[in-house]
Design an enzyme around this catalytic site. Structure first.
Site, PDB file in Angstrom:
ATOM      1  N   GLY A  10       8.645   6.762  -2.792  1.00  0.00           N
ATOM      2  CA  GLY A  10       9.307   6.614  -1.498  1.00  0.00           C
ATOM      3  C   GLY A  10       9.554   5.183  -1.071  1.00  0.00           C
ATOM      4  O   GLY A  10       9.923   4.321  -1.881  1.00  0.00           O
ATOM      5  N   ILE A  11       9.344   4.920   0.213  1.00  0.00           N
ATOM      6  CA  ILE A  11       9.608   3.598   0.775  1.00  0.00           C
ATOM      7  C   ILE A  11       8.736   2.542   0.102  1.00  0.00           C
ATOM      8  O   ILE A  11       9.195   1.445  -0.204  1.00  0.00           O
ATOM      9  CB  ILE A  11       9.360   3.616   2.298  1.00  0.00           C
ATOM     10  N   GLY A  12       7.468   2.864  -0.139  1.00  0.00           N
ATOM     11  CA  GLY A  12       6.566   1.897  -0.768  1.00  0.00           C
ATOM     12  C   GLY A  12       7.040   1.469  -2.137  1.00  0.00           C
ATOM     13  O   GLY A  12       6.998   0.277  -2.476  1.00  0.00           O
ATOM     14  N   SER A  44       7.590   2.896  12.694  1.00  0.00           N
ATOM     15  CA  SER A  44       8.573   3.972  12.686  1.00  0.00           C
ATOM     16  C   SER A  44       9.248   4.049  14.042  1.00  0.00           C
ATOM     17  O   SER A  44       8.694   3.599  15.061  1.00  0.00           O
ATOM     18  CB  SER A  44       7.870   5.305  12.386  1.00  0.00           C
ATOM     19  N   THR A  74       0.838  -1.198   0.000  1.00  0.00           N
ATOM     20  CA  THR A  74       0.000   0.000   0.000  1.00  0.00           C
ATOM     21  C   THR A  74       0.873   1.248   0.000  1.00  0.00           C
ATOM     22  O   THR A  74       1.990   1.243   0.515  1.00  0.00           O
ATOM     23  CB  THR A  74      -0.943   0.014   1.215  1.00  0.00           C
ATOM     24  N   GLY A  75       0.359   2.300  -0.619  1.00  0.00           N
ATOM     25  CA  GLY A  75       1.119   3.546  -0.697  1.00  0.00           C
ATOM     26  C   GLY A  75       2.444   3.350  -1.399  1.00  0.00           C
ATOM     27  O   GLY A  75       3.485   3.762  -0.880  1.00  0.00           O
ATOM     28  N   SER A  76       2.411   2.750  -2.585  1.00  0.00           N
ATOM     29  CA  SER A  76       3.663   2.322  -3.227  1.00  0.00           C
ATOM     30  C   SER A  76       3.989   3.041  -4.526  1.00  0.00           C
ATOM     31  O   SER A  76       4.751   2.538  -5.350  1.00  0.00           O
ATOM     32  CB  SER A  76       3.635   0.810  -3.475  1.00  0.00           C
ATOM     33  N   THR A  77       3.438   4.238  -4.717  1.00  0.00           N
ATOM     34  CA  THR A  77       3.779   4.978  -5.932  1.00  0.00           C
ATOM     35  C   THR A  77       5.068   5.772  -5.790  1.00  0.00           C
ATOM     36  O   THR A  77       5.597   6.281  -6.779  1.00  0.00           O
ATOM     37  CB  THR A  77       2.646   5.940  -6.332  1.00  0.00           C
ATOM     38  N   TYR A  96       1.249  11.557  14.731  1.00  0.00           N
ATOM     39  CA  TYR A  96       1.918  10.544  13.909  1.00  0.00           C
ATOM     40  C   TYR A  96       2.509   9.451  14.799  1.00  0.00           C
ATOM     41  O   TYR A  96       2.339   8.258  14.537  1.00  0.00           O
ATOM     42  CB  TYR A  96       3.026  11.202  13.082  1.00  0.00           C
TER      43      TYR A  96
END
Length: 264
Positions: A18-20, A141, A13-16, A154
């Site tokens: 950065g880390i993803g 994190s 998820t959230g892989s477009t 966060y």
């Protein structure tokens, strides 16, 4: 070590970016078919084009959906009914004085950073346990343990992930499915660059700004630099493999020694 994920299907998820995106690339290099998720088709298509250039011949599945919502989660499951590896990486962050964080923002951070992963785990875990193999990971994190004063909303969300992953690991006990959280340290991404410049002089060149940020705001880092996304991905790929079959219910650190504790 041979990290062979051929025949496995993963959703990050959230892989477009950065880390993803780094995790999606790493899993694809190990042989997995990878679902690449983002909120819009354009972002997902662009990300897949970039990933395909880096990993020719890999198979990527576009998952355009807002996974911070129930409707988005249902759409993801519709597009990828079964996955062997679920990496809950989606998350938002930003600096804000503690007393200025309102109720709506607290809810948003919980919804996106915590509940999104819970929904997908509920959707995919039964299939994994029925097949007798699966991997679920939550990208937490250092902020889960060392809560930053400038973004406690966060930190709260990442602390929650440690409980969530431990609880689901107990739910999956004895099934061949492992569930872990990954404690990522301060990482060099585009979003983090923006965050750094919220805290240091915007006129500083990036290399100097990064050094000032680490010295003034993250002085306990033993690495004394930002972690590269690929370094986070390396651990995630390992935890996704058969070699990590005895690691479950853990909070595994790739934090550059940031957390000043023997245990998480």
């Amino acid at each position: 070590m041979q990290l062979n994920l051929e025949g496995r299907t993963a959703l990050v998820t959230g892989s477009t970016q950065g880390i993803g995106a780094a995790i999606a690339e790493g899993l694809a290099k190990a042989g997995a078919q990878v679902g690449v998720s983002g909120r819009t088709e354009a972002r997902v298509d662009e990300a897949i084009a970039n990933l395909t250039a880096k990993v020719p011949g890999a198979k990527f599945v576009p998952v355009a959906a807002d996974l911070g919502t129930e409707e988005g989660a249902a759409r993801a499951v519709e597009l990828m009914p079964d996955v062997d590896i679920l990496v809950n990486n989606l998350g938002i962050f930003g600096a804000k004085p503690a007393m200025e964080i309102g109720d709506d923002e607290w809810r948003l951070y919980f919804e996106v950073n915590v509940l999104a992963g819970i929904r997908l785990t509920r959707a995919y875990l039964p299939g994994m346990t029925a097949r007798g193999w699966g991997r679920v990971q939550y990208i937490a994190s250092d902020s889960a343990v060392v809560v930053p004063a400038e973004m406690i909303h966060y930190g709260m969300s990442k602390t929650a992930l440690l409980s969530v992953s431990r609880g689901f690991a107990k739910e999956a006990a004895g099934t061949g499915v492992t569930v872990n959280s990954v404690l990522a340290g301060p990482t060099h991404t585009g979003g983090v660059e923006d965050f750094v410049y919220q805290l240091v002089d915007k006129d500083l060149p990036w290399d100097e700004a990064q050094r000032v940020f680490m010295r003034e705001h993250r002085p306990q880092s033993l690495l004394q630099r930002l972690i590269e996304p690929e370094e986070i991905a390396n651990l995630v790929v390992y935890l996704s493999s058969d070699l990590a079959s005895a690691t479950t219910g853990g909070a595994v650190r790739v934090d550059g020694g940031y957390i000043d504790s023997i245990l998480p």
